[in-house]
Design a protein around this motif. Structure first.
Motif, PDB file in Angstrom:
ATOM      1  N   ILE A 139       0.854  -1.208   0.000  1.00 24.41           N
ATOM      2  CA  ILE A 139       0.000   0.000   0.000  1.00 24.41           C
ATOM      3  C   ILE A 139       0.880   1.245   0.000  1.00 24.41           C
ATOM      4  O   ILE A 139       0.644   2.209  -0.728  1.00 24.41           O
ATOM      5  CB  ILE A 139      -0.940  -0.008   1.235  1.00 24.41           C
ATOM      6  CG1 ILE A 139      -1.878  -1.220   1.167  1.00 24.41           C
ATOM      7  CG2 ILE A 139      -1.717   1.294   1.340  1.00 24.41           C
ATOM      8  CD1 ILE A 139      -2.700  -1.449   2.440  1.00 24.41           C
ATOM      9  N   LEU A 140       1.961   1.200   0.788  1.00 21.14           N
ATOM     10  CA  LEU A 140       2.812   2.382   0.923  1.00 21.14           C
ATOM     11  C   LEU A 140       3.761   2.552  -0.265  1.00 21.14           C
ATOM     12  O   LEU A 140       4.090   3.673  -0.650  1.00 21.14           O
ATOM     13  CB  LEU A 140       3.567   2.333   2.256  1.00 21.14           C
ATOM     14  CG  LEU A 140       2.601   2.456   3.451  1.00 21.14           C
ATOM     15  CD1 LEU A 140       3.291   2.145   4.761  1.00 21.14           C
ATOM     16  CD2 LEU A 140       1.978   3.851   3.499  1.00 21.14           C
ATOM     17  N   ILE A 141       4.179   1.435  -0.864  1.00 25.05           N
ATOM     18  CA  ILE A 141       5.016   1.544  -2.076  1.00 25.05           C
ATOM     19  C   ILE A 141       4.208   2.272  -3.160  1.00 25.05           C
ATOM     20  O   ILE A 141       4.722   3.177  -3.843  1.00 25.05           O
ATOM     21  CB  ILE A 141       5.483   0.148  -2.558  1.00 25.05           C
ATOM     22  CG1 ILE A 141       6.579  -0.397  -1.623  1.00 25.05           C
ATOM     23  CG2 ILE A 141       6.005   0.197  -4.011  1.00 25.05           C
ATOM     24  CD1 ILE A 141       6.985  -1.852  -1.857  1.00 25.05           C
ATOM     25  N   SER A 142       2.934   1.919  -3.293  1.00 34.39           N
ATOM     26  CA  SER A 142       2.075   2.590  -4.286  1.00 34.39           C
ATOM     27  C   SER A 142       1.930   4.072  -3.949  1.00 34.39           C
ATOM     28  O   SER A 142       2.009   4.931  -4.834  1.00 34.39           O
ATOM     29  CB  SER A 142       0.663   1.977  -4.308  1.00 34.39           C
ATOM     30  OG  SER A 142       0.714   0.612  -4.564  1.00 34.39           O
ATOM     31  N   ALA A 143       1.713   4.378  -2.666  1.00 37.21           N
ATOM     32  CA  ALA A 143       1.525   5.777  -2.261  1.00 37.21           C
ATOM     33  C   ALA A 143       2.799   6.589  -2.508  1.00 37.21           C
ATOM     34  O   ALA A 143       2.751   7.735  -2.988  1.00 37.21           O
ATOM     35  CB  ALA A 143       1.137   5.844  -0.791  1.00 37.21           C
ATOM     36  N   GLU A 150      10.739   6.039  -5.475  1.00 38.10           N
ATOM     37  CA  GLU A 150      10.798   4.622  -5.877  1.00 38.10           C
ATOM     38  C   GLU A 150      11.902   3.889  -5.144  1.00 38.10           C
ATOM     39  O   GLU A 150      12.973   4.446  -4.867  1.00 38.10           O
ATOM     40  CB  GLU A 150      11.051   4.524  -7.381  1.00 38.10           C
ATOM     41  CG  GLU A 150       9.823   4.877  -8.197  1.00 38.10           C
ATOM     42  CD  GLU A 150      10.046   4.602  -9.664  1.00 38.10           C
ATOM     43  OE1 GLU A 150      10.278   3.438 -10.007  1.00 38.10           O
ATOM     44  OE2 GLU A 150      10.033   5.576 -10.436  1.00 38.10           O
ATOM     45  N   ILE A 151      11.618   2.611  -4.872  1.00 40.10           N
ATOM     46  CA  ILE A 151      12.576   1.773  -4.145  1.00 40.10           C
ATOM     47  C   ILE A 151      12.939   0.590  -5.036  1.00 40.10           C
ATOM     48  O   ILE A 151      12.055  -0.017  -5.644  1.00 40.10           O
ATOM     49  CB  ILE A 151      11.934   1.225  -2.845  1.00 40.10           C
ATOM     50  CG1 ILE A 151      11.407   2.374  -1.976  1.00 40.10           C
ATOM     51  CG2 ILE A 151      12.914   0.359  -2.051  1.00 40.10           C
ATOM     52  CD1 ILE A 151      10.420   1.943  -0.908  1.00 40.10           C
ATOM     53  N   GLY A 152      14.235   0.279  -5.132  1.00 40.71           N
ATOM     54  CA  GLY A 152      14.654  -0.899  -5.909  1.00 40.71           C
ATOM     55  C   GLY A 152      15.743  -1.649  -5.160  1.00 40.71           C
ATOM     56  O   GLY A 152      16.686  -1.038  -4.639  1.00 40.71           O
ATOM     57  N   THR A 153      15.597  -2.966  -5.078  1.00 41.63           N
ATOM     58  CA  THR A 153      16.570  -3.786  -4.341  1.00 41.63           C
ATOM     59  C   THR A 153      16.984  -4.969  -5.194  1.00 41.63           C
ATOM     60  O   THR A 153      16.117  -5.633  -5.774  1.00 41.63           O
ATOM     61  CB  THR A 153      15.933  -4.307  -3.026  1.00 41.63           C
ATOM     62  OG1 THR A 153      15.557  -3.197  -2.229  1.00 41.63           O
ATOM     63  CG2 THR A 153      16.898  -5.192  -2.243  1.00 41.63           C
ATOM     64  N   HIS A 154      18.277  -5.235  -5.268  1.00 44.48           N
ATOM     65  CA  HIS A 154      18.719  -6.461  -5.938  1.00 44.48           C
ATOM     66  C   HIS A 154      19.585  -7.283  -4.992  1.00 44.48           C
ATOM     67  O   HIS A 154      20.081  -6.789  -3.972  1.00 44.48           O
ATOM     68  CB  HIS A 154      19.453  -6.151  -7.258  1.00 44.48           C
ATOM     69  CG  HIS A 154      20.848  -5.630  -7.095  1.00 44.48           C
ATOM     70  ND1 HIS A 154      21.945  -6.213  -7.660  1.00 44.48           N
ATOM     71  CD2 HIS A 154      21.319  -4.556  -6.424  1.00 44.48           C
ATOM     72  CE1 HIS A 154      23.032  -5.528  -7.356  1.00 44.48           C
ATOM     73  NE2 HIS A 154      22.681  -4.517  -6.620  1.00 44.48           N
ATOM     74  N   ILE A 155      19.748  -8.554  -5.365  1.00 46.08           N
ATOM     75  CA  ILE A 155      20.617  -9.437  -4.568  1.00 46.08           C
ATOM     76  C   ILE A 155      22.034  -9.111  -5.008  1.00 46.08           C
ATOM     77  O   ILE A 155      22.460  -9.519  -6.092  1.00 46.08           O
ATOM     78  CB  ILE A 155      20.298 -10.921  -4.847  1.00 46.08           C
ATOM     79  CG1 ILE A 155      18.811 -11.205  -4.567  1.00 46.08           C
ATOM     80  CG2 ILE A 155      21.206 -11.837  -4.033  1.00 46.08           C
ATOM     81  CD1 ILE A 155      18.351 -12.596  -5.002  1.00 46.08           C
ATOM     82  N   SER A 342       9.520  -3.523   1.378  1.00 45.72           N
ATOM     83  CA  SER A 342       8.288  -3.184   2.096  1.00 45.72           C
ATOM     84  C   SER A 342       8.578  -2.434   3.384  1.00 45.72           C
ATOM     85  O   SER A 342       7.936  -1.418   3.680  1.00 45.72           O
ATOM     86  CB  SER A 342       7.512  -4.467   2.428  1.00 45.72           C
ATOM     87  OG  SER A 342       7.265  -5.182   1.246  1.00 45.72           O
ATOM     88  N   VAL A 343       9.546  -2.931   4.163  1.00 43.75           N
ATOM     89  CA  VAL A 343       9.810  -2.240   5.435  1.00 43.75           C
ATOM     90  C   VAL A 343      10.442  -0.869   5.186  1.00 43.75           C
ATOM     91  O   VAL A 343      10.190   0.078   5.928  1.00 43.75           O
ATOM     92  CB  VAL A 343      10.650  -3.084   6.431  1.00 43.75           C
ATOM     93  CG1 VAL A 343       9.916  -4.341   6.833  1.00 43.75           C
ATOM     94  CG2 VAL A 343      12.043  -3.378   5.935  1.00 43.75           C
ATOM     95  N   ILE A 344      11.214  -0.757   4.110  1.00 42.71           N
ATOM     96  CA  ILE A 344      11.779   0.558   3.778  1.00 42.71           C
ATOM     97  C   ILE A 344      10.641   1.522   3.434  1.00 42.71           C
ATOM     98  O   ILE A 344      10.634   2.683   3.858  1.00 42.71           O
ATOM     99  CB  ILE A 344      12.825   0.436   2.648  1.00 42.71           C
ATOM    100  CG1 ILE A 344      14.099  -0.199   3.211  1.00 42.71           C
ATOM    101  CG2 ILE A 344      13.121   1.799   2.019  1.00 42.71           C
ATOM    102  CD1 ILE A 344      15.221  -0.414   2.212  1.00 42.71           C
ATOM    103  N   ALA A 345       9.635   1.034   2.702  1.00 45.49           N
ATOM    104  CA  ALA A 345       8.481   1.892   2.359  1.00 45.49           C
ATOM    105  C   ALA A 345       7.753   2.338   3.627  1.00 45.49           C
ATOM    106  O   ALA A 345       7.311   3.490   3.726  1.00 45.49           O
ATOM    107  CB  ALA A 345       7.526   1.132   1.437  1.00 45.49           C
ATOM    108  N   ILE A 346       7.661   1.440   4.605  1.00 48.29           N
ATOM    109  CA  ILE A 346       6.981   1.796   5.864  1.00 48.29           C
ATOM    110  C   ILE A 346       7.774   2.893   6.592  1.00 48.29           C
ATOM    111  O   ILE A 346       7.224   3.906   7.012  1.00 48.29           O
ATOM    112  CB  ILE A 346       6.822   0.541   6.766  1.00 48.29           C
ATOM    113  CG1 ILE A 346       5.840  -0.444   6.120  1.00 48.29           C
ATOM    114  CG2 ILE A 346       6.368   0.925   8.171  1.00 48.29           C
ATOM    115  CD1 ILE A 346       5.797  -1.837   6.764  1.00 48.29           C
ATOM    116  N   ALA A 347       9.098   2.698   6.690  1.00 45.93           N
ATOM    117  CA  ALA A 347       9.920   3.686   7.410  1.00 45.93           C
ATOM    118  C   ALA A 347       9.938   5.028   6.684  1.00 45.93           C
ATOM    119  O   ALA A 347       9.824   6.092   7.306  1.00 45.93           O
ATOM    120  CB  ALA A 347      11.340   3.159   7.597  1.00 45.93           C
TER     121      ALA A 347
END
Ligand SMILES: Cc1cc2nc3c(=O)[nH]c(=O)nc-3n(C[C@H](O)[C@H](O)[C@H](O)COP(=O)(O)O)c2cc1C
Length: 364
Positions: A139-143, A150-155, A342-347
């Motif tokens: 929900i927060l990533i969309s908001a 924008e958030i992007g994470t790779h291995i 997801s947790v980064i979007a929350i913070a």
């Protein structure tokens, strides 16, 4: 607060791995945020296990939003998400009730909850609970995306196999954000998967590092001391089970540089203040400087492994050995990627609404 993160936007987690439901209650959301059910489902799908390289416990994650949403939008009152647990096999855990799995939380849970803890499947400590974080995060990533963030994470590495570096953030994000196994290089992906299968065949597990970049973070957000961007992000990242390290910018390597190398020189470009390099990861004095925020998260190898290990029976105070059965990921890293986003979007949502007010994330 024990199971609650955040002050302006707060998330309370509840549930146990083999209980009836897991879930989250989010307070402080602006009214009018779109609830994109399909996007929540697709984010949850990225956390779900896949054949060979993960646990055989497959949960459908059929969630319901039971409060705080009306006609497809948030109402602004507490939003509660419930996710039922269906695929549970608790007998695996009854057998070893008082035998501590090394690296897991069985013994520390017993110390804290005096035997009243639901020990099945790791109980409240289980990685299973992160499904609720992913649903809230979606929900927060969309908001945030509506606000251009924008958030992007790779291995970036797994069992000492290295992925390529980001080259074009926006383009790379498009590719990795919908991938279960989020590498930039196909070759690295294959080698990493081989390492996971090899560890699994040897009754063992492997870990790795996730690299995240946050684009579009407004300048001037964050606080100078205890609620610095680093503090909030690392607080929530360290809450994710199996996370053992968090670094910003050049992280621990910055200690080896000279001041003249570590400093990011400023310049004006197209009328805007930017820095020529980004060793400090977009944060100075706890506050965003407008450059991409960069953070790395180290995930340890899955603690529960079939290989025999020395441990104790903590009820009977006896040395013993354990060979864990049950269904476990030989590597948590691919599934943890969407949890980290997801947790980064929350913070970030908490940081931004603290700075600019609840309605900041309201969208158009
Ligand atoms: C997505 C995800 C899946 C996980 N799956 C497992 C698993 O299958 N088996 C296991 O032993 N630990 C798993 N973990 C890690 C444990 O929950 C974690 O190591 C344990 O709770 C102890 O916490 P700590 O490692 O942070 O000290 C998982 C973690 C995450 C984030």
């Amino acid at each position: 607060m024990k199971n609650t993160f955040g002050s302006s936007i707060s998330v309370t987690l509840f549930g146990e791995s083999h209980g009836e439901y897991i879930g989250a209650c989010v307070d402080g959301l602006a009214p009018g945020l779109k609830i994109d059910i399909d996007f929540i489902k697709s984010q949850l799908a990225l956390r779900r296990p896949v054949e060979l390289i993960s646990t055989t416990r497959i949960e459908e994650d059929e969630f319901s939003i039971v409060s705080g949403s009306f006609n497809g939008y948030t109402t602004g009152t507490p939003l509660t998400i419930l996710i039922p647990n269906k695929d549970v096999k608790s007998a695996d855990y009854d057998k070893n009730r008082f035998i501590a799995r090394p690296g897991h939380a069985d013994y520390t849970a017993y110390l804290k909850y005096h035997g009243f803890e639901d020990y099945r499947g790791g109980g409240h400590f289980s990685g299973r609970i992160t499904a609720a974080l992913v649903a809230v995060g979606a929900i927060l990533i969309s908001a945030l995306k509506e606000k251009g963030i924008e958030i992007g994470t790779h291995i970036s590495r797994l069992a000492n196999v290295y992925d390529s570096n980001f080259s074009d953030y926006k383009k790379d994000f498009k590719e990795i954000n919908s991938k279960y196994f989020a590498t930039l290089s196909k070759e690295a992906e294959e080698k990493m998967k081989d390492k996971i299968i090899e560890a699994s065949n040897n009754s063992d597990s492997v870990g790795g590092v996730l690299e995240t970049v946050i684009l579009g973070m407004p300048e001037g957000a964050g606080e100078p001391w205890f609620d610095s961007i680093e503090s909030e992000l690392s607080h929530i990242l360290f809450s994710v089970p199996a996370v053992k390290g968090v670094e910003f910018g050049d992280g621990f390597k910055i200690a080896d540089l000279l001041g003249s190398q570590a400093n990011d020189s400023y310049e004006i470009k197209n009328g805007k203040v930017i820095t020529k390099t980004n060793h400090n990861g977009g944060i100075n004095g706890g506050i965003s400087n407008g450059m991409p925020i960069t953070v790395k998260t180290a995930i340890k190898p899955t603690p529960t492994i079939p290989k025999e290990q020395e441990t104790v029976d903590f009820k009977n105070n006896k040395n013993t050995k354990i060979q864990s059965s049950g269904r476990h990921d030989p590597c948590i890293v691919p599934r943890a990627r969407v949890v980290v986003d997801s947790v980064i979007a929350i913070a970030l949502s908490d940081i931004l609404t603290k700075r600019f007010g609840t309605d900041y994330l309201k969208g158009k």
